[in-house]
Design an enzyme around this catalytic site. Sequence first.
Site, PDB file in Angstrom:
ATOM      1  N   GLU A 199       0.639  -1.329   0.517  1.00 53.07           N
ATOM      2  CA  GLU A 199      -0.005   0.144  -0.146  1.00 53.07           C
ATOM      3  C   GLU A 199       0.607   1.080   0.021  1.00 53.07           C
ATOM      4  O   GLU A 199       0.936   1.916   0.899  1.00 53.07           O
ATOM      5  CB  GLU A 199      -1.087   0.009   1.373  1.00 53.07           C
ATOM      6  N   GLU A 306      -5.367 -11.071  -2.166  1.00 58.06           N
ATOM      7  CA  GLU A 306      -6.434 -10.835  -1.397  1.00 58.06           C
ATOM      8  C   GLU A 306      -8.067 -11.090  -1.477  1.00 58.06           C
ATOM      9  O   GLU A 306      -8.238 -10.013  -0.556  1.00 58.06           O
ATOM     10  CB  GLU A 306      -6.310  -9.425  -0.307  1.00 58.06           C
TER      11      GLU A 306
HETATM   12  C1  XIL Z   1      -5.221  -7.027   8.223  1.00 59.50           C
HETATM   13  C2  XIL Z   1      -5.727  -9.163   8.297  1.00 59.50           C
HETATM   14  O1  XIL Z   1      -6.774  -9.692   7.615  1.00 59.50           O
HETATM   15  C3  XIL Z   1      -6.229  -8.408   9.884  1.00 59.50           C
HETATM   16  O2  XIL Z   1      -6.058  -9.309  10.834  1.00 59.50           O
HETATM   17  C4  XIL Z   1      -5.276  -7.597  10.428  1.00 59.50           C
HETATM   18  O3  XIL Z   1      -6.065  -7.359  12.162  1.00 59.50           O
HETATM   19  C5  XIL Z   1      -5.440  -6.446   9.908  1.00 59.50           C
HETATM   20  O4  XIL Z   1      -4.934  -7.328   8.617  1.00 59.50           O
HETATM   21  N1  XIL Z   1      -4.187  -5.172   2.635  1.00 59.50           N
HETATM   22  C6  XIL Z   1      -3.516  -5.989   3.584  1.00 59.50           C
HETATM   23  C7  XIL Z   1      -3.845  -7.326   4.761  1.00 59.50           C
HETATM   24  O5  XIL Z   1      -2.659  -5.935   2.856  1.00 59.50           O
HETATM   25  O6  XIL Z   1      -2.590  -7.589   5.521  1.00 59.50           O
HETATM   26  C8  XIL Z   1      -4.880  -6.592   5.701  1.00 59.50           C
HETATM   27  O7  XIL Z   1      -5.104  -7.622   6.537  1.00 59.50           O
HETATM   28  C9  XIL Z   1      -6.067  -6.425   4.859  1.00 59.50           C
HETATM   29  C10 XIL Z   1      -5.559  -4.963   4.073  1.00 59.50           C
END
Ligand code: XIL
Length: 385
Positions: A199, A306
């Site tokens: 990000e 994701e």
């Molecule tokens: C999220 C996890 O799923 C949660 O358990 C944690 O509390 C916060 O992070 N984008 C990303 C991931 O790149 O690392 C994030 O994961 C979700 C959004």
Amino acid sequence: MRHGALVVAVLTVAGLVAAACSDSSSEEATRAGGEVPASSTSRPPGSATTATGTPCDPAVPQTCTLRDLADRRDILIGAAVRPGPLADDLRYAEVLAAEFNSVTPENALKWQSTEADHGTFTWDDADTITRFAAEHDQRVRGHTLVWPNTVSDQRYGTLPDHVAEAPDAETMQRHLDDHIEAVVTRYADVVDRWDVVNEPLQTAGAALDPNVLTETLGEGWIVRAFHQVRELDPDAALYVNEPLVERPGAKHEALMDLVVRLRDAGAPIDGVGLQGHFVSGQVDRAGLETVMQDWDELGLEVAITELDIPTVASDEERHAEQYAEVMGACLAIEACVEVTLWGLTDAHTWLDDSLGPNSDPLLFDGDYEPKPAHRAVAATLAESE
Ligand code: XIL
């Protein structure tokens, strides 16, 4: 709420909870440079026998696991993994091993998890997950080395305090170098691709994220990080990972500009991760294929890193169609090498924390029963090339 607003709300909440790394179960801390995980062979064998024990016949997708089908298409199908259920719930481990040829530690490799306090390293959770992957011939996505983004009014939502509050630029850069060296050295044998930076852009909007790393060190820290990882793990594919860039538009353009700029400055970038936190009904397959094609034309690989799509039970058929669109888009574009789900079962999903219970975004329900979306992904993978 509109799509963009909903996703931004979810991502913002995610950033806020990230600092807590709520599913981290490990208490034991070790120093950097400790032992590398015991089983550290990694590359997938493309096994001849199927995980179901019966011959996989793609003409009858029910005879195949997703993993069987993905291996045949030479594509990665992954899931984000939590160490708690992996250790406690046999079914979680069984389904993960049978259905996926890749895993991504959901939080265990994040800086807050490995070194929340300066110089004290905590590896147990990442070791548990990477060892499981090695034992089950699964590949590992290293998520993520640096996630510096601002969250709401905070300037350093996901960085440990000692980094964000470093007294000067030199100290901050040293923390960054030490962190990358410790994590990459330890897991280079098991991780075969890294989200070097997560990000880099603002979640909502297209500008460079005004986080404390970039404000203090300039954009050059990103270039330096890519160089460092390449040196420490020359065989790994190195990625930039970003949300809300799954369709053409200002943010996609901004990410392309950034990646080209970083590459021109010498950063060895191999691929771009599209996070893929969709809203059911809002998947734009043509748009997704267009952005993937753009990355292909820049000579980069692309991964959906994701994927999740929240839904309600009455909407499961549309949910399934949306999943098939994403899988179909990836299969249609040569540069797309991976589709990773942000979780395994609806019993454990970050979206329940931010959207409320029963967001039901994944392919398996809370009892590990495959949902219509699972069948749709399997059918899409099984379609002849
Ligand atoms: C999220 C996890 O799923 C949660 O358990 C944690 O509390 C916060 O992070 N984008 C990303 C991931 O790149 O690392 C994030 O994961 C979700 C959004």
